[in-house]
Design a protein around this motif. Structure first.
Motif, PDB file in Angstrom:
ATOM      1  N   ASP A   1       0.828  -1.121   0.096  1.00 35.39           N
ATOM      2  CA  ASP A   1      -0.015  -0.014   0.017  1.00 35.39           C
ATOM      3  C   ASP A   1       0.782   1.337  -0.045  1.00 35.39           C
ATOM      4  O   ASP A   1       1.165   1.746   1.027  1.00 35.39           O
ATOM      5  CB  ASP A   1      -0.929   0.061   1.380  1.00 35.39           C
ATOM      6  CG  ASP A   1      -1.874   1.253   1.277  1.00 35.39           C
ATOM      7  OD1 ASP A   1      -1.926   1.731   0.446  1.00 35.39           O
ATOM      8  OD2 ASP A   1      -2.157   1.714   2.443  1.00 35.39           O
ATOM      9  N   PRO A   2       0.874   1.724  -1.040  1.00 36.72           N
ATOM     10  CA  PRO A   2       1.884   3.106  -1.107  1.00 36.72           C
ATOM     11  C   PRO A   2       0.773   4.153  -0.711  1.00 36.72           C
ATOM     12  O   PRO A   2      -0.403   4.360  -1.534  1.00 36.72           O
ATOM     13  CB  PRO A   2       1.870   3.416  -2.661  1.00 36.72           C
ATOM     14  CG  PRO A   2       1.781   2.141  -3.502  1.00 36.72           C
ATOM     15  CD  PRO A   2       0.873   1.496  -2.465  1.00 36.72           C
ATOM     16  N   GLY A   3       0.929   4.888   0.458  1.00 35.07           N
ATOM     17  CA  GLY A   3       0.041   5.633   1.209  1.00 35.07           C
ATOM     18  C   GLY A   3      -0.096   7.054   0.128  1.00 35.07           C
ATOM     19  O   GLY A   3       0.585   7.517  -0.569  1.00 35.07           O
ATOM     20  N   HIS A   4      -1.554   7.588   0.585  1.00 33.44           N
ATOM     21  CA  HIS A   4      -2.141   8.599  -0.223  1.00 33.44           C
ATOM     22  C   HIS A   4      -2.227   8.632  -1.889  1.00 33.44           C
ATOM     23  O   HIS A   4      -2.431   7.193  -2.318  1.00 33.44           O
ATOM     24  CB  HIS A   4      -1.058   9.760   0.044  1.00 33.44           C
ATOM     25  CG  HIS A   4      -0.990   9.870   1.668  1.00 33.44           C
ATOM     26  ND1 HIS A   4      -1.750  10.555   2.369  1.00 33.44           N
ATOM     27  CD2 HIS A   4       0.100   9.681   2.325  1.00 33.44           C
ATOM     28  CE1 HIS A   4      -1.366  10.579   3.638  1.00 33.44           C
ATOM     29  NE2 HIS A   4      -0.214   9.897   3.487  1.00 33.44           N
ATOM     30  N   GLY A   5      -2.205   9.355  -2.483  1.00 29.25           N
ATOM     31  CA  GLY A   5      -2.411   9.524  -3.890  1.00 29.25           C
ATOM     32  C   GLY A   5      -3.445   9.982  -4.584  1.00 29.25           C
ATOM     33  O   GLY A   5      -4.404  10.332  -4.069  1.00 29.25           O
ATOM     34  N   GLY A   6      -3.497  10.598  -5.830  1.00 25.56           N
ATOM     35  CA  GLY A   6      -4.566  11.359  -6.451  1.00 25.56           C
ATOM     36  C   GLY A   6      -4.769  12.521  -5.800  1.00 25.56           C
ATOM     37  O   GLY A   6      -3.682  13.380  -5.634  1.00 25.56           O
ATOM     38  N   SER A   7      -5.904  12.928  -5.097  1.00 24.91           N
ATOM     39  CA  SER A   7      -6.059  14.287  -4.700  1.00 24.91           C
ATOM     40  C   SER A   7      -5.502  14.545  -3.306  1.00 24.91           C
ATOM     41  O   SER A   7      -5.739  15.327  -2.690  1.00 24.91           O
ATOM     42  CB  SER A   7      -7.735  14.412  -4.518  1.00 24.91           C
ATOM     43  OG  SER A   7      -8.402  13.292  -3.928  1.00 24.91           O
ATOM     44  N   ASP A   8      -5.147  13.149  -2.930  1.00 24.23           N
ATOM     45  CA  ASP A   8      -4.416  13.339  -1.339  1.00 24.23           C
ATOM     46  C   ASP A   8      -2.897  13.175  -1.581  1.00 24.23           C
ATOM     47  O   ASP A   8      -2.464  12.159  -1.754  1.00 24.23           O
ATOM     48  CB  ASP A   8      -5.034  12.059  -0.733  1.00 24.23           C
ATOM     49  CG  ASP A   8      -4.471  11.888   0.837  1.00 24.23           C
ATOM     50  OD1 ASP A   8      -3.597  12.915   0.992  1.00 24.23           O
ATOM     51  OD2 ASP A   8      -4.304  10.900   1.367  1.00 24.23           O
ATOM     52  N   THR A   9      -2.355  14.209  -1.621  1.00 24.72           N
ATOM     53  CA  THR A   9      -0.935  14.379  -1.703  1.00 24.72           C
ATOM     54  C   THR A   9      -0.025  13.855  -0.563  1.00 24.72           C
ATOM     55  O   THR A   9       1.160  13.369  -0.948  1.00 24.72           O
ATOM     56  CB  THR A   9      -0.340  15.878  -2.118  1.00 24.72           C
ATOM     57  OG1 THR A   9      -0.642  16.671  -0.755  1.00 24.72           O
ATOM     58  CG2 THR A   9      -1.033  16.377  -3.130  1.00 24.72           C
ATOM     59  N   GLY A  10      -0.704  13.617   0.383  1.00 21.76           N
ATOM     60  CA  GLY A  10       0.001  13.246   1.784  1.00 21.76           C
ATOM     61  C   GLY A  10       0.980  14.513   1.981  1.00 21.76           C
ATOM     62  O   GLY A  10       0.745  15.778   1.885  1.00 21.76           O
ATOM     63  N   ALA A  11       2.074  14.156   2.755  1.00 16.60           N
ATOM     64  CA  ALA A  11       2.848  15.177   3.241  1.00 16.60           C
ATOM     65  C   ALA A  11       3.619  15.964   2.351  1.00 16.60           C
ATOM     66  O   ALA A  11       3.783  15.212   1.098  1.00 16.60           O
ATOM     67  CB  ALA A  11       3.798  14.724   4.274  1.00 16.60           C
ATOM     68  N   GLN A  12       4.106  17.178   2.265  1.00 22.25           N
ATOM     69  CA  GLN A  12       4.792  17.851   1.166  1.00 22.25           C
ATOM     70  C   GLN A  12       5.895  18.584   2.035  1.00 22.25           C
ATOM     71  O   GLN A  12       5.940  18.998   3.181  1.00 22.25           O
ATOM     72  CB  GLN A  12       3.705  19.097   0.672  1.00 22.25           C
ATOM     73  CG  GLN A  12       2.587  18.264  -0.301  1.00 22.25           C
ATOM     74  CD  GLN A  12       1.754  19.412  -0.806  1.00 22.25           C
ATOM     75  OE1 GLN A  12       1.098  20.252   0.033  1.00 22.25           O
ATOM     76  NE2 GLN A  12       1.857  19.260  -2.079  1.00 22.25           N
ATOM     77  N   GLY A  13       6.836  18.715   1.228  1.00 23.33           N
ATOM     78  CA  GLY A  13       8.202  19.692   1.824  1.00 23.33           C
ATOM     79  C   GLY A  13       9.209  19.538   0.649  1.00 23.33           C
ATOM     80  O   GLY A  13       9.462  18.695   0.027  1.00 23.33           O
ATOM     81  N   ILE A  14       9.842  20.961   0.511  1.00 23.54           N
ATOM     82  CA  ILE A  14      11.170  20.825  -0.277  1.00 23.54           C
ATOM     83  C   ILE A  14      10.815  20.226  -1.751  1.00 23.54           C
ATOM     84  O   ILE A  14      11.502  19.784  -2.369  1.00 23.54           O
ATOM     85  CB  ILE A  14      12.212  20.360   0.639  1.00 23.54           C
ATOM     86  CG1 ILE A  14      12.370  20.607   2.087  1.00 23.54           C
ATOM     87  CG2 ILE A  14      13.539  20.633  -0.156  1.00 23.54           C
ATOM     88  CD1 ILE A  14      13.550  20.207   2.905  1.00 23.54           C
ATOM     89  N   GLY A  15       9.790  20.572  -2.026  1.00 22.30           N
ATOM     90  CA  GLY A  15       9.440  20.575  -3.552  1.00 22.30           C
ATOM     91  C   GLY A  15       8.955  19.163  -3.822  1.00 22.30           C
ATOM     92  O   GLY A  15       8.832  18.796  -4.830  1.00 22.30           O
ATOM     93  N   LEU A  16       8.747  18.190  -2.846  1.00 24.02           N
ATOM     94  CA  LEU A  16       8.340  16.886  -2.987  1.00 24.02           C
ATOM     95  C   LEU A  16       6.987  16.529  -2.508  1.00 24.02           C
ATOM     96  O   LEU A  16       6.438  17.203  -1.462  1.00 24.02           O
ATOM     97  CB  LEU A  16       9.308  15.812  -2.107  1.00 24.02           C
ATOM     98  CG  LEU A  16      10.796  15.950  -2.387  1.00 24.02           C
ATOM     99  CD1 LEU A  16      11.640  15.108  -1.446  1.00 24.02           C
ATOM    100  CD2 LEU A  16      10.873  15.736  -3.900  1.00 24.02           C
ATOM    101  N   ASN A  17       6.108  15.754  -2.820  1.00 28.40           N
ATOM    102  CA  ASN A  17       4.863  15.157  -2.513  1.00 28.40           C
ATOM    103  C   ASN A  17       5.083  13.626  -2.131  1.00 28.40           C
ATOM    104  O   ASN A  17       5.667  12.867  -2.622  1.00 28.40           O
ATOM    105  CB  ASN A  17       4.002  15.284  -3.585  1.00 28.40           C
ATOM    106  CG  ASN A  17       3.320  16.632  -3.939  1.00 28.40           C
ATOM    107  OD1 ASN A  17       3.320  17.444  -2.940  1.00 28.40           O
ATOM    108  ND2 ASN A  17       3.116  16.936  -5.125  1.00 28.40           N
ATOM    109  N   GLU A  18       4.712  13.618  -0.670  1.00 27.13           N
ATOM    110  CA  GLU A  18       4.721  12.199  -0.212  1.00 27.13           C
ATOM    111  C   GLU A  18       4.208  10.869  -1.268  1.00 27.13           C
ATOM    112  O   GLU A  18       4.963   9.864  -1.130  1.00 27.13           O
ATOM    113  CB  GLU A  18       4.195  12.185   0.883  1.00 27.13           C
ATOM    114  CG  GLU A  18       4.230  10.805   1.862  1.00 27.13           C
ATOM    115  CD  GLU A  18       3.427  10.523   2.970  1.00 27.13           C
ATOM    116  OE1 GLU A  18       3.143   9.447   3.453  1.00 27.13           O
ATOM    117  OE2 GLU A  18       2.657  11.692   3.339  1.00 27.13           O
TER     118      GLU A  18
END
Length: 265
Positions: free
Chosen positions: A6-23
């Motif tokens: 299960d890769p967490g999040h996805g689609g409309s749910d980016t998960g955590a964000q930081g320093i130009g990256l989406n989880e």
């Protein structure tokens, strides 16, 4: 063994964000690499993923799918975030479970193998009431592979070799926990990297230091993001366990940031 990955999040749910990256993107990349290693390197493993692209899927859909399929293990891949100051790796089993449970035994094996190679601060083994840990009928583990809003951790996340190594750490844990058998001829080389330098002189010094400890070492020139780097390699092996032994020799020689990369033929 049937693994629900299960890769967490996805689609409309980016998960955590930081320093130009989406989880969501980091999670998916690591998970796809885990699936690739498992299915190409090991016998009798079936992997089903909650998503294989940037799609939206609810937590209930994920756990229902795993339960209905009858998975032997549920592995959820994530990255963490806080305020930019926290960093490192941690993993979770459900808060209701004892440290002597089967799930905890699996987690202990996974934790040990992942932290051997991921170059992250070890934040320990933890428990929580997360949905994917609570609503699954099989043993389940959620891994948090660094803090995406921490500059040091995020720099590692941008490196595909690091993501490959993290995936391999997860696979090593699965192989030990479930006694998976390697295929006879997997066509893979595991290379021990003992440092990368922009100055060739520094690479030469590292190579000579390793050779003084009777460790085979040589320099390879690589290009990363248009920049020339000199990488010190301390051997290439067909089996992970042999590369792991060499990695430990290199670390014992004082190169604590050494790691293993995987190259398919």
């Amino acid at each position: 063994m049937k693994l629900y990955l299960d890769p967490g999040h996805g689609g409309s749910d980016t998960g955590a964000q930081g320093i130009g990256l989406n989880e969501k993107n980091i999670n998916l990349d690591i998970a796809l690499r885990i699936r690739s290693i498992l299915t190409s390197q090991y016998e009798d493993v079936t992997v089903r993923m909650s998503r294989t692209d940037d799609s939206t899927k609810s937590l209930t859909e994920r756990t229902n799918e795993a339960n209905d399929w009858g998975a032997d293990y549920y592995l959820s891949i994530h990255c963490n975030s806080f305020d930019g100051s926290a960093q490192g790796y941690e993993d979770y089993i459900h808060s209701s479970l004892s440290d002597s449970s089967t799930t905890a035994d699996y987690r202990d094996t996974m934790h040990n193998e992942i932290t051997k190679v991921n170059q992250l601060r070890n934040r320990g083994k933890k428990k929580a009431n997360f949905h994917v840990l609570r609503e699954t009928t099989m043993s389940a583990l959620l891994t948090e592979n660094g803090f995406i809003d921490n500059a040091d951790d995020a720099e590692l996340m941008t490196d595909p070799e690091w993501r490959q190594t993290v995936a391999q750490g997860h696979v090593n844990g699965l192989a030990k926990a479930f006694n998976l058998q390697e295929k006879e001829d997997a066509g893979t080389l595991y290379k021990v990297v003992a440092g990368s330098f922009q100055a060739k002189k520094n690479a030469e010094n590292r190579m000579k230091d390793l050779q003084s400890h009777d460790i085979e070492a040589y320099i390879m020139s690589v290009s990363v993001s248009g920049k020339q780097w000199y990488r010190v390699q301390a051997g290439a092996f067909a089996k992970w366990k042999n590369a792991e032994k060499r990695l430990q020799q290199v670390k014992d020689a004082g190169v604590h940031d050494a790691y293993i990369t995987r190259e398919d033929s």
